[in-house]
Design an enzyme around this catalytic site. Sequence first.
Site, PDB file in Angstrom:
ATOM      1  N   ALA A   1       1.330  -8.621  19.516  1.00  0.00           N
ATOM      2  CA  ALA A   1       2.258  -8.851  18.556  1.00  0.00           C
ATOM      3  C   ALA A   1       3.704  -9.017  19.167  1.00  0.00           C
ATOM      4  O   ALA A   1       4.626 -10.002  18.919  1.00  0.00           O
ATOM      5  CB  ALA A   1       2.385  -7.945  17.350  1.00  0.00           C
TER       6      ALA A   1
ATOM      7  N   THR B   1      -3.511  -7.673  11.467  1.00  0.00           N
ATOM      8  CA  THR B   1      -4.413  -7.340  10.447  1.00  0.00           C
ATOM      9  C   THR B   1      -6.032  -7.793  10.560  1.00  0.00           C
ATOM     10  O   THR B   1      -5.996  -8.852  11.162  1.00  0.00           O
ATOM     11  CB  THR B   1      -3.846  -7.533   9.149  1.00  0.00           C
ATOM     12  OG1 THR B   1      -4.880  -6.987   8.008  1.00  0.00           O
ATOM     13  CG2 THR B   1      -3.744  -8.965   8.752  1.00  0.00           C
TER      14      THR B   1
ATOM     15  N   CYS C   1       7.954  19.657  -7.882  1.00  0.00           N
ATOM     16  CA  CYS C   1       8.629  18.315  -8.156  1.00  0.00           C
ATOM     17  C   CYS C   1       9.854  18.701  -8.494  1.00  0.00           C
ATOM     18  O   CYS C   1      10.266  19.599  -9.478  1.00  0.00           O
ATOM     19  CB  CYS C   1       7.743  17.777  -9.318  1.00  0.00           C
ATOM     20  SG  CYS C   1       8.581  16.235 -10.058  1.00  0.00           S
TER      21      CYS C   1
ATOM     22  N   HIS D   1       0.968  -1.141  -0.101  1.00  0.00           N
ATOM     23  CA  HIS D   1       0.026   0.094   0.131  1.00  0.00           C
ATOM     24  C   HIS D   1       0.751   1.412  -0.152  1.00  0.00           C
ATOM     25  O   HIS D   1       0.236   2.135   0.382  1.00  0.00           O
ATOM     26  CB  HIS D   1      -0.908   0.131   1.282  1.00  0.00           C
ATOM     27  CG  HIS D   1      -2.136  -1.021   1.191  1.00  0.00           C
ATOM     28  ND1 HIS D   1      -2.765  -1.562   2.153  1.00  0.00           N
ATOM     29  CD2 HIS D   1      -2.436  -1.823   0.047  1.00  0.00           C
ATOM     30  CE1 HIS D   1      -3.424  -2.578   1.839  1.00  0.00           C
ATOM     31  NE2 HIS D   1      -3.220  -2.661   0.443  1.00  0.00           N
TER      32      HIS D   1
END
Length: 225
Positions: free
Chosen positions: A216, A173, A133, A106
Amino acid sequence: MARIVVLTGAGISAESGIRTFRAVDGLWEDHRIEDVATPEGFAANRALVQTFYDERRRIARAAQPNAAHRALAELEARHPGEVAVVTQNIDDLHERAGSRRVLHIHGRLDRARCERCGTRMPVTGDLSDEPPCPACGRRSLRPDVVWFGEAVHGLDEIFDAVSLCEEFWVIGTSGAVTPAASLVAVAAEAGARTALLNLEAHEDTRLFDEVLLGPATETVPAWTA
Ligand SMILES: CC(C)NC(=O)[C@H](Cc1c[nH]c2ccccc12)NC(=O)[C@H](CCCC/N=C(/NCCC(=O)O)S[C@H]1O[C@H](COP(=O)(O)OP(=O)(O)OC[C@H]2O[C@@H](n3cnc4c(N)ncnc43)[C@H](O)[C@@H]2O)[C@@H](O)[C@H]1O)NC(=O)OCc1ccccc1
């Protein structure tokens, strides 16, 4: 070919102080996905979206990898070339923990992309300042993240890795977002042993051979020891 592929989500960074999305205090509590994480939302209110990601970038920079990130990096160091991390997270905590093969499905917060010339570059200041840019000079930089309705990054490489792995582990997740959520089916179909390491069980854990519930920072070091 990675023998072990690990898919991670916001839950692995929660104990590093990065909010998840769908929890009671999740990001989507304060912001409508449509407003801040879609191309339409960006077109409608550029400043709102740039500021949203500038804020998340500040938080990610101030965060530190935790024991779960470190355990995966140490596993890779013990088994060079055999471990690949596919992360839905746009923070760089896996890399800062020492993981070398990390695929950001992502995108990444610390990178920008020019909407006009497509050039990708590291983000230095705030994109809400609309810096030009460096390649084409136009003020058309956006966060190099994947918004809803946009194609994800590196899907072919990810599908190849998942369909050839022997072990497929899913960490932190909710499995609410596709195509990332469909990867466990690809792995199971290919005969890999699948495991879910999460705070909460998923509605559908049938595709997982093993399920370890808990934070986790406790489950991942135990699982990879
Ligand atoms: C909402 C969902 C239904 N929508 C989708 O899936 C859509 C497709 C779709 C549209 N309508 C639909 C209707 C039905 C089904 C699907 C769709 N998908 C897309 O749009 C994708 C793009 C999706 C990517 C969007 N971008 C993100 N992120 C980047 C930006 C940003 O971050 O701002 S998604 C973003 O949300 C997702 C959040 O999920 P999680 O990470 O799982 O976080 P969550 O809070 O939900 O859960 C946390 C979990 O951790 C656990 N936990 C918490 N603490 C701990 C802890 N301490 N320890 C362990 N576990 C813990 C909790 O128990 C919980 O289970 C992540 O993927 C994250 O990256 N693109 C696409 O399909 O494009 C096509 C296409 C193809 C070709 C060409 C053009 C177009």
